[in-house]
Design an enzyme around this catalytic site. Sequence first.
Site, PDB file in Angstrom:
ATOM      1  N   ASP A  70      -1.841  -4.995  -5.719  1.00 37.04           N
ATOM      2  CA  ASP A  70      -2.999  -4.153  -6.028  1.00 37.04           C
ATOM      3  C   ASP A  70      -2.580  -2.686  -5.991  1.00 37.04           C
ATOM      4  OD1 ASP A  70      -2.629  -4.343  -3.246  1.00 37.04           O
ATOM      5  OD2 ASP A  70      -4.741  -3.995  -2.813  1.00 37.04           O
ATOM      6  N   GLY A 128       0.795  -1.216   0.000  1.00 41.42           N
ATOM      7  CA  GLY A 128       0.000   0.000   0.000  1.00 41.42           C
ATOM      8  C   GLY A 128       0.828   1.267   0.000  1.00 41.42           C
TER       9      GLY A 128
END
Length: 374
Positions: A155, A124
């Site tokens: 992601d 992240g």
Amino acid sequence: MNDTQEVLFEERSTASGQKLGLITLNVEKTLNALNLTMVEAILARLADWRERSDIACLFIAGAGEKAFCAGGDVQALYRSSVDNPGGPCEYAERFFEQEYRLDYALHQFGKPVVVWGHGIVMGGGLGIFAAGSYRVVTEKSRLAMPEITIGLYPDVGGSYFLNRMPGQCGRFLALTGAAFNGRDAVYLGMAEGFIEHARRDAVLAALSEELWSSSVADNHERLHNVMAGFAAASTTALPAANVEPAVEQINRLCSADSDVALINAIVALQSDSPWLQKAAATLAAGSMISARLILEQLRRSEGLSLKAVFQSELMLSTQVVRHREFAEGVRALLIDKDRKPQWQCASAEAVPQSLIDQHFQAPWAEHPLADLSA
């Protein structure tokens, strides 16, 4: 005034009368890992600063000397997953949605955004870093997307920026979680400038002394001009490259004619390069379901807009957290710390195509990120 002590906000005056907006991730004990409270606080501040004409430029950094941001608070995601087997996993799914909104908002911010990627920049943290318009790496930067080790996948926009790296580097880094340094980041197109960390205060002083314009385009140019001098003065501190010398071998490994063959080629690698050998070992110990999902997601994301990428990632992340592979990966690495995950599939070929297909089915009637806009 701070929305939360876990994130510090400051407005610093400049010579033009406009202000720098400073954001500091402030949880040193967890290497500035992001939780939902932090994400929502930053999102709210960005919405304010984007509209204000007196905010000329943003500067985002992490507290302490060890990390910009080591990723999301994976243990909280784990608890949400195990407490709600099969889902919905309310906290985890809310976190992913808001995290992607934050990353997208930074990409779309318009005004110059400096991100100071000193120390660990992973998961992240790399999502926030990648969204900067001027991304700084230092002699201590260590960047990676190591989700293969916990049954997840890269992601936070990884499906976008990994596909845009030279050759097959994005696929290789996604599958192996291999860490790369500041020189590598510049080569990969992940950083605009390498600047020694000791120069950070001088950079901030120079940004404060800048005569910012009312034109956003002019301000991007002014920022690049300011940073160019600091980057030029820092070249002697550049670390040795890992990625560029390995590109030919990476491209050969990733030219296999099927996903299974590609994964097996990397796992079987025998190399004189410690960096390549460690990368292969990480994939070999990782989740084969994740490995298959990584390649499928990268393929499906080729050519997609950034908005469409984040929408596709939310669908996949929601499905991942509802399946048990993710919880088992986090358990082994961070909860029990036995480093002996009981993965569902022992090999890439053992992963059923039906299981892969399940992960790419929308779990809701209406997409939570349907309202993302430029």
